[in-house]
Design a protein around this motif. Structure first.
Motif, PDB file in Angstrom:
ATOM      1  N   LYS A   1       0.837  -1.203   0.000  1.00  0.00           N
ATOM      2  CA  LYS A   1       0.000   0.000   0.000  1.00  0.00           C
ATOM      3  C   LYS A   1       0.874   1.255   0.000  1.00  0.00           C
ATOM      4  O   LYS A   1       0.547   2.268  -0.630  1.00  0.00           O
ATOM      5  N   ASN A   2       1.975   1.152   0.700  1.00  0.00           N
ATOM      6  CA  ASN A   2       2.936   2.248   0.735  1.00  0.00           C
ATOM      7  C   ASN A   2       3.454   2.560  -0.670  1.00  0.00           C
ATOM      8  O   ASN A   2       3.510   3.715  -1.104  1.00  0.00           O
TER       9      ASN A   2
ATOM     10  N   ASP B   1       2.280   8.103   6.268  1.00  0.00           N
ATOM     11  CA  ASP B   1       1.561   7.359   7.307  1.00  0.00           C
ATOM     12  C   ASP B   1       1.856   5.866   7.205  1.00  0.00           C
ATOM     13  O   ASP B   1       2.082   5.185   8.217  1.00  0.00           O
ATOM     14  N   TYR B   2       1.869   5.349   5.976  1.00  0.00           N
ATOM     15  CA  TYR B   2       2.220   3.942   5.789  1.00  0.00           C
ATOM     16  C   TYR B   2       3.684   3.689   6.135  1.00  0.00           C
ATOM     17  O   TYR B   2       4.037   2.617   6.646  1.00  0.00           O
ATOM     18  N   CYS B   3       4.537   4.667   5.863  1.00  0.00           N
ATOM     19  CA  CYS B   3       5.955   4.529   6.232  1.00  0.00           C
ATOM     20  C   CYS B   3       6.108   4.341   7.734  1.00  0.00           C
ATOM     21  O   CYS B   3       6.959   3.573   8.198  1.00  0.00           O
TER      22      CYS B   3
ATOM     23  N   THR C   1       5.064   0.721   8.593  1.00  0.00           N
ATOM     24  CA  THR C   1       6.053  -0.285   8.182  1.00  0.00           C
ATOM     25  C   THR C   1       7.436  -0.023   8.764  1.00  0.00           C
ATOM     26  O   THR C   1       8.305  -0.894   8.676  1.00  0.00           O
ATOM     27  N   ALA C   2       7.636   1.142   9.372  1.00  0.00           N
ATOM     28  CA  ALA C   2       8.967   1.540   9.844  1.00  0.00           C
ATOM     29  C   ALA C   2       9.972   1.396   8.706  1.00  0.00           C
ATOM     30  O   ALA C   2      11.000   0.717   8.810  1.00  0.00           O
ATOM     31  N   SER C   3       9.660   2.042   7.577  1.00  0.00           N
ATOM     32  CA  SER C   3      10.495   1.917   6.389  1.00  0.00           C
ATOM     33  C   SER C   3      10.298   3.130   5.493  1.00  0.00           C
ATOM     34  O   SER C   3       9.190   3.652   5.375  1.00  0.00           O
ATOM     35  N   VAL C   4      11.395   3.567   4.855  1.00  0.00           N
ATOM     36  CA  VAL C   4      11.299   4.636   3.856  1.00  0.00           C
ATOM     37  C   VAL C   4      11.477   4.068   2.449  1.00  0.00           C
ATOM     38  O   VAL C   4      11.763   4.804   1.506  1.00  0.00           O
TER      39      VAL C   4
END
Length: 763
Positions: free
Chosen positions: A604-605, A633-635, A638-641
């Motif tokens: 989704k991110n 917000d999705y980042c 997921t704790a991810s860029v």
């Protein structure tokens, strides 16, 4: 000084001023001193003082036993000082073997002495175990003095002695031990169980009650099992402790290796345990160390497959499987299918096994908690392979909960459960959970004395993903070096190759990244493995991103064509393909399917990133910023860029500065749980990243999938006739289609059409 005739116990009263006891009729009177002992033993003058003292000690000061041995040696022509235990045992006449009869106090003491005689070493833990076995024997009431009182009696009689050094509490004189070990039965009026049966019951009870974190006495217990040859005790030990037993009691390796073949033939649990012992023994030889934590972490137990176990679950055999055996057979058969990449068959086997366990007979005991946890661990691994991440997380969480409650101080299954849970999080996109599970696995491994995790290769792959999630390229490079040195212990499909390729893209080496993927058989096979065995939709997402970053539009097209709509990751591949070819409506539709579906926050991110990038290219700045902030917000989830890295450099340079003060950036930074990783640091890393989307699509011209395929086909040295045959049409029809394509692109020839595509990919 010596007597050459057999010693009559009645004539020995003067030589044994100790009071007579009920033991004299069984062992002969006990000499009060070594001098009296020498007078009663034939040929004693031929022994040195040291040999005589040793004989006195070994016989417990009983001249009858010593004299019988000496005379047997003389008769056989064996030196009087021969100390071979097997020959001594053979030369002690059967007539010397005591019998446990009746309900007298002496019978109870002899029973207790028999229990002590089986122990290789009588430590404090063994004393407790022997006393428990004494209670389990259900001795007759009249013989039922307390074991403590009977222990004192045996000490008074010299049948138990107190050693002068070491950690042993008592010892049994060697020749007395040999005689007592001959007792295999006892009078029914004396006890309900034989000594060996009572010891087996006490051992099983001890293993069942002992907390997993306590290892005191387990080595003695395993050594005792070897003496008793009670192999079913080893079966129960494995069912409760599994591979932890090798740390609990290192001698267990030898114990399981010594189980006879006829016992193994009908016992799946012992077959598995013996196979595990062989793995440990092989690792010990390879590494040249006896350090069990090191051996345990370096041994791959999770790939043990036993073909002879296949079919037992469904077979109608004369011997019905116990619940423990059913769990082991289910786990082994499912593992075999998983390692053969037959994931659907593996999940079916697990369902069959669970169904049989649910319908156990009334009063039939269920499997041990350890074997249930191991079955859950295998189930979780198969769910991960199937891409069913939410289910996998639930099943693996049960494994971790079991370990936390019942085996908190043992490495298995805690470490495996934590690593597999992190792997499931990798597919589903829960970055914080991945960090938490891996950090805890590392901490626990150190607590157990392990320098590495049992599945270090998998853990390193997960940590590589997390370093790329936070754009820490220095850490990623170090992990890649460690990966090259680590030994893979389970099949991870395309994951290692894909993560390396992603690192290449971040380093500005997109062409090398694409080459790595194209040449990797694991990655090439990924789209054709089917829905049930596709490992990671998030990995498919990265594959398509790397191909797009390298300008490999044709390879991206091929990837999409080899996938089907139900395949995990299909929508994100179609969306990225639409972005590359400037197709607004297909991109919006495909990303909409992703956002409305359940393929996890990582996809989704990426869907939001593609929308933001498309809106940026269309010059719709406000809408692009809104989509970009939604993506953040999705980042944070997921704790991810990773999604931000997928934007073109122009989009990043436009959207990051204008959103820099948004609270969403702080949420993303907090998700990494690191004081050093601030929003500013993340923004700086993202702005310094090389171009990851080299095309500058013109969203005014939308090509259909058929037109895209035709465009790729003419970008080759093939003739029109060859291309027509591939498309299943005549040359005239193909030329008509090409003319329509040229008009749509605003070009006049095949060469101009190909040049138009190349300009779009390079701009």
């Amino acid at each position: 000084m010596t007597s050459t005739s057999p010693v009559d116990p009645k004539s020995n009263d003067e030589a044994t001023p100790l009071k007579d006891s009920g033991f004299d009729s069984r062992f002969g009177p006990r000499a009060s001193s070594i001098e009296k002992f020498a007078e009663a033993v034939g040929h004693s003058d031929e022994l040195s003082p040291t040999a005589l003292e040793q004989l006195f000690s070994c016989s417990g000061g009983r001249p009858r036993i010593a004299d019988a041995l000496v005379r047997a040696r003389v008769k056989a022509g064996i030196p009087l000082t021969d100390n071979d235990p097997d020959r001594i045992d053979a030369m002690l006449s059967p007539a010397l073997t005591p019998k446990i009869e009746g309900a007298k106090r002496e019978s109870g003491a002899l029973y207790l002495l028999t229990l002590f005689a089986w122990a290789p070493r009588i430590t404090s833990a063994m004393v407790d175990l022997v006393h428990s076995a004494f209670a389990a024997a259900e001795l007759a009431a009249s013989a039922g003095s307390s074991p403590e009182g009977l222990t004192s009696l045996l000490l008074d009689e010299g049948l138990l002695t107190v050693p002068t050094d070491g950690d042993e509490v008592f010892t049994v004189p060697p020749m007395i031990r040999m005689l007592m070990r001959r007792i295999v039965t006892c009078d029914s009026d004396s006890a309900a169980r034989s000594p060996r049966e009572a010891l087996g019951a006490a051992i099983s009870d001890s293993i069942g009650r002992q907390r997993s974190g306590r290892r005191e006495g387990l080595t003695e217990v395993v050594d005792l099992v070897l003496e008793l040859r009670d192999w079913h005790v080893l079966e129960r030990t494995w069912a409760r402790r599994s591979v932890n037993v090798f740390i609990d009691a290192p001698s267990a390796v030898e114990a399981y290796l010594r189980v006879p073949e006829d016992v193994l033939a009908q016992n799946p649990i012992l077959i598995l345990a013996r196979s595990a012992a062989r793995r440990i023994d092989s690792t010990r030889t390879r590494l040249g160390t006896d350090d069990m934590p090191t051996l345990l972490s370096a041994t791959d137990f999770s790939s043990i497959v036993l073909p002879e176990m296949r079919g037992l679950l469904a077979a109608e055999s004369e011997r019905r499987l116990t619940a423990d055996e059913m769990s082991v057979v289910t786990m082994l058969e499912a593992r075999m299918h998983r390692l053969n990449r037959e994931n659907e068959a593996a999940l079916n086997v697990i369902e069959v096994g669970r169904e049989r366990l649910r319908h156990l007979g009334a009063g039939e005991p269920g499997p041990t908690l350890m074997l249930q946890a191991e079955l859950n661990l295998e189930h979780g691994r198969n769910l991960i392979v199937a891409g069913r991440f939410p289910e996998a997380m639930c099943v693996l969480q049960r494994v971790v909960h079991f370990a936390e409650i019942y085996a908190p101080n043992s490495p298995h299954p805690l470490l495996a459960g934590l690593v597999e849970a992190a792997l499931a999080g990798m597919g589903h996109g829960h970055g914080s959970d991945m960090d938490r599970n891996l950090e805890r696995a590392r901490e626990d491994a150190r607590r157990f004395g392990m320098a590495a995790l049992p599945d270090e290769y998998t853990a390193l792959c997960i940590e590589l993903m997390r370093s790329l999630d936070r754009l820490d390229l220095d850490a990623a490079r170090l992990i890649i070096i460690a990966l090259d040195q680590a030994k893979p212990t389970q099949f991870l499909g395309p994951i290692p190759h894909v993560l390396r390729s992603l690192c290449f893209v971040y380093e500005g080496r997109a062409s090398a990244a694409a080459k790595l993927l194209v040449e990797s058989l694991q990655v090439q096979l990924l789209p054709t493995t089917g829905v049930l065995s596709a490992r990671f939709s998030a990995i498919v997402n990265i594959v398509s991103f790397v191909l797009a970053a390298a300008g490999e539009g044709k390879a991206l097209q091929g990837l999409a064509e080899r996938m089907s709509p139900p395949s995990p990751g299909y929508s994100v591949v179609k969306a990225r393909q639409a972005f590359v070819f400037g197709q607004h409506d297909p991109l919006w539709t495909a990303t909409g399917q992703l956002l409305a579906g359940d393929e996890g926050p990582r996809l989704k991110n990426s869907a939001m990133a593609l929308r933001a990038d498309m809106l940026h290219h269309e010059g719709r700045s406000a809408e692009a910023l809104e989509a970009f902030v939604d993506m953040l917000d999705y980042c944070a989830i997921t704790a991810s860029v990773l999604a931000v890295t997928q934007l073109s450099k122009s989009a990043r340079e436009a959207l990051i500065p204008v959103s820099a003060d948004c609270s969403e950036w702080e949420a993303v930074a907090r998700s990494f749980n690191s004081a050093e990783l601030t929003a500013a640091v993340l923004q700086k890393r993202l702005l310094e990243l090389p171009e990851t989307s080299p095309v500058s699509p013109d969203f005014q011209t939308d090509l259909t999938p058929a037109e895209q395929s035709l465009l790729f086909a003419i970008d080759s040295s093939k003739s029109i006739a060859q291309i027509a045959r591939e498309f299943g049409v005549v040359s005239g029809t193909l030329k008509n289609r090409l003319s329509a394509l040229y008009r749509k692109l605003g070009v006049r020839s095949r060469a101009e059409a190909v040049a138009h595509v190349h300009r779009g990919q390079q701009s």
